[in-house]
Design a protein around this motif. Structure first.
Motif, PDB file in Angstrom:
ATOM      1  N   SER A  46       0.819  -1.198   0.000  1.00  0.00           N
ATOM      2  CA  SER A  46       0.000   0.000   0.000  1.00  0.00           C
ATOM      3  C   SER A  46       0.859   1.257   0.000  1.00  0.00           C
ATOM      4  CB  SER A  46      -0.928   0.000   1.224  1.00  0.00           C
ATOM      5  OG  SER A  46      -1.689   1.183   1.293  1.00  0.00           O
ATOM      6  N   THR A  53      -6.791   4.289  -5.232  1.00  0.00           N
ATOM      7  CA  THR A  53      -7.683   3.133  -5.129  1.00  0.00           C
ATOM      8  C   THR A  53      -6.932   1.898  -4.677  1.00  0.00           C
ATOM      9  OG1 THR A  53      -9.100   4.021  -6.878  1.00  0.00           O
ATOM     10  CG2 THR A  53      -9.299   1.671  -6.387  1.00  0.00           C
ATOM     11  N   HIS A  55      -3.996   1.805  -3.232  1.00  0.00           N
ATOM     12  CA  HIS A  55      -3.454   2.077  -1.901  1.00  0.00           C
ATOM     13  C   HIS A  55      -4.470   1.686  -0.830  1.00  0.00           C
ATOM     14  CE1 HIS A  55      -1.302   4.389   1.269  1.00  0.00           C
ATOM     15  NE2 HIS A  55      -2.530   4.669   1.680  1.00  0.00           N
ATOM     16  N   ASP A  56      -5.703   2.102  -1.003  1.00  0.00           N
ATOM     17  CA  ASP A  56      -6.752   1.824  -0.028  1.00  0.00           C
ATOM     18  C   ASP A  56      -7.052   0.328   0.058  1.00  0.00           C
ATOM     19  OD1 ASP A  56      -9.031   2.830   1.725  1.00  0.00           O
ATOM     20  OD2 ASP A  56     -10.158   1.734   0.206  1.00  0.00           O
ATOM     21  N   ARG A  60      -6.572  -1.970   3.427  1.00  0.00           N
ATOM     22  CA  ARG A  60      -7.689  -2.690   4.032  1.00  0.00           C
ATOM     23  C   ARG A  60      -7.384  -4.188   4.145  1.00  0.00           C
ATOM     24  NH1 ARG A  60     -12.385   0.189   4.555  1.00  0.00           N
ATOM     25  NH2 ARG A  60     -12.384   2.254   3.586  1.00  0.00           N
TER      26      ARG A  60
END
Length: 228
Positions: A46, A53, A55-56, A60
């Motif tokens: 990440s 997008t 990265h998120d 998560r």
């Protein structure tokens, strides 16, 4: 960014402690070590990505993996039957560690191999290969959890492992979607001509999609004072 919720997604309650199952989870499956290393892999991926997008999504995945390992640690504690014991498979200097000793398996070899693969993906900027490696890990976890559900005869453990199995399957679905994006990317490749606003967005995993490639001679950084 990170907020720790002290409440687990569900209450982990093993029906009956069993040292045989504890040893299986701790020694043969390396406890939480493998999962925590994979969480670090996701978070590192990440940090390496400049695409918001992606990265998120990887962040998560990392947070989910840490949460899953906390669930697994509860299973291990309860299988051992000593709720007040400190569990850390890499630390043998703590007095409360007397009855839960660290285990030495082939983990060191696996760890080195995994770190080598990650370093190679970083150097080659190969996001597709990194995602495929992540998928291989999740696929292995799915197989392990399925086998544990069949092998361990305990209703509480069955519920916990079923939760972990479902979590790993969701992670696999997410990674499959990422791989689909990477392998069907239609971004224009113009090497500097035309509209280049997204010609190097890391979705492609292709260095030569960059309009104006920059080549750096390794000798240019050999004299850096902080080089290892």
């Amino acid at each position: 960014m990170f907020i720790y919720d002290t409440k687990l997604p569900f209450e982990v309650r093993i029906t009956r402690p069993d040292m045989k199952y504890y040893l299986l989870l701790d020694r043969q499956l390396k406890g939480c070590s493998s999962g925590l290393k994979q969480a670090a892999v996701y978070i590192r991926q990440s940090f390496m990505i400049n695409n918001p997008t992606f990265h998120d999504i990887f962040m998560r995945l990392g947070a989910r993996q840490i949460s899953d390992m906390e669930v697994l640690s509860c299973i291990i504690h309860q299988m051992h039957g000593e709720d007040d014991r400190y569990y850390d498979e890499s630390n043998d200097d703590t007095p409360v560690f007397e009855f839960i000793k660290p285990c030495h398996t082939q983990e060191e070899h696996c760890s080195c191999q995994s770190e080598s693969e990650e370093e190679q993906h970083h150097v080659n900027n190969d996001l597709t290969a990194a995602v495929m490696r992540d998928m291989q890990y999740e696929e292995e976890q799915i197989h392990i959890y399925e086998e544990l559900i069949r092998y361990i005869q305990d209703d509480g453990a069955d519920e916990a492992f079923s939760y972990l199995l479902d979590s790993a399957k969701k992670a696999m679905d997410t990674l499959r979607n990422l791989l689909h994006i990477l392998t069907t990317h239609t971004e224009m490749k113009d090497f500097g001509e035309g509209d280049t606003h997204n010609a190097w967005d890391l979705d492609t995993s292709n260095y030569f999609d960059k309009p104006n490639p920059t080549f750096v001679n390794p000798s240019d950084i050999e004299d850096f004072p902080f080089k290892k």
